[in-house]
Design an enzyme around this catalytic site. Sequence first.
Site, PDB file in Angstrom:
ATOM      1  N   CYS A 163       6.389  -6.816   7.330  1.00 13.17           N
ATOM      2  CA  CYS A 163       7.940  -6.349   8.274  1.00 13.17           C
ATOM      3  C   CYS A 163       8.384  -7.366   8.959  1.00 13.17           C
ATOM      4  O   CYS A 163       7.506  -8.397   9.627  1.00 13.17           O
ATOM      5  CB  CYS A 163       7.262  -5.297   9.202  1.00 13.17           C
ATOM      6  SG  CYS A 163       8.483  -4.343   9.860  1.00 13.17           S
TER       7      CYS A 163
ATOM      8  N   HIS B 229       7.985   6.332  20.788  1.00 13.81           N
ATOM      9  CA  HIS B 229       6.969   5.684  21.366  1.00 13.81           C
ATOM     10  C   HIS B 229       7.040   5.493  22.755  1.00 13.81           C
ATOM     11  O   HIS B 229       6.049   5.078  23.589  1.00 13.81           O
ATOM     12  CB  HIS B 229       6.600   4.283  20.829  1.00 13.81           C
ATOM     13  CG  HIS B 229       6.369   4.669  19.159  1.00 13.81           C
ATOM     14  ND1 HIS B 229       5.758   6.100  18.751  1.00 13.81           N
ATOM     15  CD2 HIS B 229       6.694   3.957  18.121  1.00 13.81           C
ATOM     16  CE1 HIS B 229       5.627   5.600  17.281  1.00 13.81           C
ATOM     17  NE2 HIS B 229       6.192   4.654  17.044  1.00 13.81           N
TER      18      HIS B 229
ATOM     19  N   CYS C 122       3.664   8.586   0.898  1.00 14.80           N
ATOM     20  CA  CYS C 122       3.951   7.711   1.892  1.00 14.80           C
ATOM     21  C   CYS C 122       4.222   6.391   1.422  1.00 14.80           C
ATOM     22  O   CYS C 122       3.355   5.636   0.911  1.00 14.80           O
ATOM     23  CB  CYS C 122       2.858   7.471   3.034  1.00 14.80           C
ATOM     24  SG  CYS C 122       3.381   6.593   4.470  1.00 14.80           S
TER      25      CYS C 122
ATOM     26  N   CYS D 206       6.056  -4.522  16.150  1.00 15.45           N
ATOM     27  CA  CYS D 206       5.784  -3.518  17.162  1.00 15.45           C
ATOM     28  C   CYS D 206       4.302  -3.734  17.387  1.00 15.45           C
ATOM     29  O   CYS D 206       3.418  -4.062  16.410  1.00 15.45           O
ATOM     30  CB  CYS D 206       5.858  -2.345  16.441  1.00 15.45           C
ATOM     31  SG  CYS D 206       7.732  -2.019  16.001  1.00 15.45           S
TER      32      CYS D 206
ATOM     33  N   CYS E 125      -1.334   6.253   9.611  1.00 16.60           N
ATOM     34  CA  CYS E 125      -0.206   5.564  10.117  1.00 16.60           C
ATOM     35  C   CYS E 125      -0.382   4.183  11.051  1.00 16.60           C
ATOM     36  O   CYS E 125      -1.307   4.030  11.723  1.00 16.60           O
ATOM     37  CB  CYS E 125       0.492   6.283  11.168  1.00 16.60           C
ATOM     38  SG  CYS E 125       0.958   7.984  10.810  1.00 16.60           S
TER      39      CYS E 125
ATOM     40  N   SER F 225      10.664   6.384  15.192  1.00 21.71           N
ATOM     41  CA  SER F 225       9.757   5.752  16.111  1.00 21.71           C
ATOM     42  C   SER F 225      10.076   5.409  17.438  1.00 21.71           C
ATOM     43  O   SER F 225      10.526   4.406  17.802  1.00 21.71           O
ATOM     44  CB  SER F 225       9.349   4.531  15.485  1.00 21.71           C
ATOM     45  OG  SER F 225       8.547   4.816  14.062  1.00 21.71           O
TER      46      SER F 225
ATOM     47  N   GLU G 180       0.752  -1.381  -0.042  1.00 24.98           N
ATOM     48  CA  GLU G 180       0.113  -0.079   0.164  1.00 24.98           C
ATOM     49  C   GLU G 180       0.699   1.221  -0.079  1.00 24.98           C
ATOM     50  O   GLU G 180       1.954   1.359   0.551  1.00 24.98           O
ATOM     51  CB  GLU G 180      -1.030   0.070   1.206  1.00 24.98           C
ATOM     52  CG  GLU G 180      -1.816  -1.316   1.180  1.00 24.98           C
ATOM     53  CD  GLU G 180      -3.045  -1.189   2.244  1.00 24.98           C
ATOM     54  OE1 GLU G 180      -4.306  -1.395   1.770  1.00 24.98           O
ATOM     55  OE2 GLU G 180      -2.826  -0.757   3.366  1.00 24.98           O
TER      56      GLU G 180
ATOM     57  N   CYS H 252       1.254  -1.939  15.658  1.00 20.92           N
ATOM     58  CA  CYS H 252       1.283  -1.814  14.409  1.00 20.92           C
ATOM     59  C   CYS H 252       0.696  -2.787  13.569  1.00 20.92           C
ATOM     60  O   CYS H 252       1.079  -3.905  13.758  1.00 20.92           O
ATOM     61  CB  CYS H 252       2.698  -1.469  13.820  1.00 20.92           C
ATOM     62  SG  CYS H 252       2.804  -1.533  12.100  1.00 20.92           S
TER      63      CYS H 252
ATOM     64  N   SER I 290      11.808   7.026   8.175  1.00 17.53           N
ATOM     65  CA  SER I 290      11.262   6.496   9.277  1.00 17.53           C
ATOM     66  C   SER I 290      11.799   5.357  10.027  1.00 17.53           C
ATOM     67  O   SER I 290      11.489   4.397   9.044  1.00 17.53           O
ATOM     68  CB  SER I 290      10.048   6.796   9.615  1.00 17.53           C
ATOM     69  OG  SER I 290       9.449   6.433  10.759  1.00 17.53           O
TER      70      SER I 290
HETATM   71  N1  SAH Z   1       8.782   0.717   9.947  1.00 17.78           N
HETATM   72  C1  SAH Z   1       9.101   2.219  10.086  1.00 17.78           C
HETATM   73  C2  SAH Z   1       8.347   3.098   9.161  1.00 17.78           C
HETATM   74  C3  SAH Z   1       6.878   2.951   9.095  1.00 17.78           C
HETATM   75  S1  SAH Z   1       5.755   3.140  10.262  1.00 17.78           S
HETATM   76  C4  SAH Z   1       8.910   2.663  11.495  1.00 17.78           C
HETATM   77  O1  SAH Z   1       8.493   2.037  12.443  1.00 17.78           O
HETATM   78  O2  SAH Z   1       9.438   3.683  12.015  1.00 17.78           O
HETATM   79  C5  SAH Z   1       5.325   5.020  10.294  1.00 17.78           C
HETATM   80  C6  SAH Z   1       5.010   5.527  11.865  1.00 17.78           C
HETATM   81  O3  SAH Z   1       3.753   5.047  12.201  1.00 17.78           O
HETATM   82  C7  SAH Z   1       5.899   4.919  12.724  1.00 17.78           C
HETATM   83  O4  SAH Z   1       6.529   5.828  13.790  1.00 17.78           O
HETATM   84  C8  SAH Z   1       5.065   3.653  13.437  1.00 17.78           C
HETATM   85  O5  SAH Z   1       5.594   3.424  14.675  1.00 17.78           O
HETATM   86  C9  SAH Z   1       3.860   4.526  13.541  1.00 17.78           C
HETATM   87  N2  SAH Z   1       2.672   3.484  13.770  1.00 17.78           N
HETATM   88  C10 SAH Z   1       2.546   2.358  13.601  1.00 17.78           C
HETATM   89  N3  SAH Z   1       1.370   1.707  13.994  1.00 17.78           N
HETATM   90  C11 SAH Z   1       0.644   2.841  14.330  1.00 17.78           C
HETATM   91  C12 SAH Z   1      -1.090   3.103  14.718  1.00 17.78           C
HETATM   92  N4  SAH Z   1      -1.531   1.899  14.905  1.00 17.78           N
HETATM   93  N5  SAH Z   1      -1.170   4.087  15.058  1.00 17.78           N
HETATM   94  C13 SAH Z   1      -0.215   5.521  15.010  1.00 17.78           C
HETATM   95  N6  SAH Z   1       0.982   5.239  14.540  1.00 17.78           N
HETATM   96  C14 SAH Z   1       1.427   4.005  14.367  1.00 17.78           C
HETATM   97 FE1  SF4 Z   2       7.703  -2.760  11.055  1.00 21.86          FE
HETATM   98 FE2  SF4 Z   2       7.475   0.054  11.599  1.00 21.86          FE
HETATM   99 FE3  SF4 Z   2       5.182  -1.392  12.106  1.00 21.86          FE
HETATM  100 FE4  SF4 Z   2       7.321  -1.502  13.687  1.00 21.86          FE
HETATM  101  S1  SF4 Z   2       5.873   0.329  13.388  1.00 21.86           S
HETATM  102  S2  SF4 Z   2       5.997  -3.510  12.802  1.00 21.86           S
HETATM  103  S3  SF4 Z   2       9.098  -1.513  12.310  1.00 21.86           S
HETATM  104  S4  SF4 Z   2       6.368  -1.080  10.149  1.00 21.86           S
END
Ligand code: SAH
Ligand code: SF4
Length: 400
Positions: free
Chosen positions: A140, A262, A133, A144, A380, A260, A120, A147, A238
């Site tokens: 992945c 968090h 984006c 996390c 995101c 990221s 996507e 996510c 990122s």
């Molecule tokens: N894998 C990379 C880039 C993709 S995610 C990373 O983790 O940085 C882009 C951003 O969205 C990251 O900061 C990620 O932690 C955040 N993210 C992931 N799941 C989310 C969610 N459900 N709600 C809000 N942000 C989220």
């Molecule tokens: Fe992968 Fe980024 Fe999602 Fe973590 S937040 S599972 S590194 S896509």
Amino acid sequence: MSIVLDLDHSTAVRPAAPGRPSLIGMSKPQLAQTLAGIGIADKESRMRASQLWNWLYVNGVTDFDRMSNIAKPVRQLLADEFILDRPEIVSEQISSDGTRKWLFRFRDPANPRLPPVEVETVYIPEADRGTLCVSSQVGCTLTCTFCHTGTQKLVRNLTPGEILGQMLMARERLGDFPGGSRPADGGLVPGGDSRAITNVVMMGMGEPLYNYENVKQALLIASAGDGMSLSKRRITLSTSGVVPFIGPTGREIDVMLAISLHAVNDDLRDVLVPINKKYPLAELLEACRNYPGLSNARRITFEYVMLDGINDSDADARELVRLLAGIPAKINLIPFNPWPGTNYGCSPSSRIERFADIVNKAGYASPVRTPRGRDIFAACGQLKSESERLSKKDRDALTG
Ligand code: SAH
Ligand code: SF4
């Protein structure tokens, strides 16, 4: 309300021709070398490489026949040997807020019997910019816990051509190439800039620093001044914190960095962003402090997802400010975007405001990111595809 476009697949679908390699994603020297490899003389191959570069990245041409400054027999030779592959558009959705999400499908030209993979890509128009984006992997490896992409196993890394293919296809759909026409809802395109896509963020599916070489090649091509010409200040990568590749990203790609974060302590970050067990906070922040070229004009963005009752207390906010002291930083608070099956909830807006207030008072301006495209599942952390990882046995059977 969201709209799903019914696309004319006769023009949208460009299936890869089996066996022939794609030229998209090659650097200029690689293009010249590849042309020399099919018998084009050395000097001519360098000139042809420059012409191709211009057709592919400036003009967005997908058909050798339109390359008017290349002699017809050479065009024919190129068409016999290569393809200019772009992804197939499986779907295009438009959110009520103007955000667009595409599901793109890629086939592996070298292994046409392998099932295609899907990723996507999201376009977010704002008043003063248009941000694309982009995904770096199908699924992945990381997990996390908040996510959605993290619930999909890594299927494979995307190639440089597939990473650029997302940008090229989005540009075409948004009328960004010379002679292209803006979509009917073109009012959503930012004013003041002639291009719909002004910024790129590597924030789609996947961990870009676990696909470092391909992401590097794609971003160097995307930012080349005589090609797609995206400013490196307008490209942000990122990462969840793959420490060994943070320095090389600054030195070799030289784009803006987002982390990221968090969580502000290792115990919680180990749970939310499990790569923290390998590269804990102290190491991550040290790598950030040493990121090449940092200044107040060039800051690292720290992303912080607001999870109800998990990481959103006043004490967390104060600790966040303390941890980042001395690093030229921006803080981006991201309201958690829910997805089916998650146990997390988004912090209430009063809590986010209070958290933001503490962060603001410490000198970090307007940090809350407005969720975009939630109705089409484009916000995101909501991206995911149905592509599945093949077992080694099945893969071997298909690739012979
Ligand atoms: N894998 C990379 C880039 C993709 S995610 C990373 O983790 O940085 C882009 C951003 O969205 C990251 O900061 C990620 O932690 C955040 N993210 C992931 N799941 C989310 C969610 N459900 N709600 C809000 N942000 C989220
Ligand atoms: Fe992968 Fe980024 Fe999602 Fe973590 S937040 S599972 S590194 S896509």
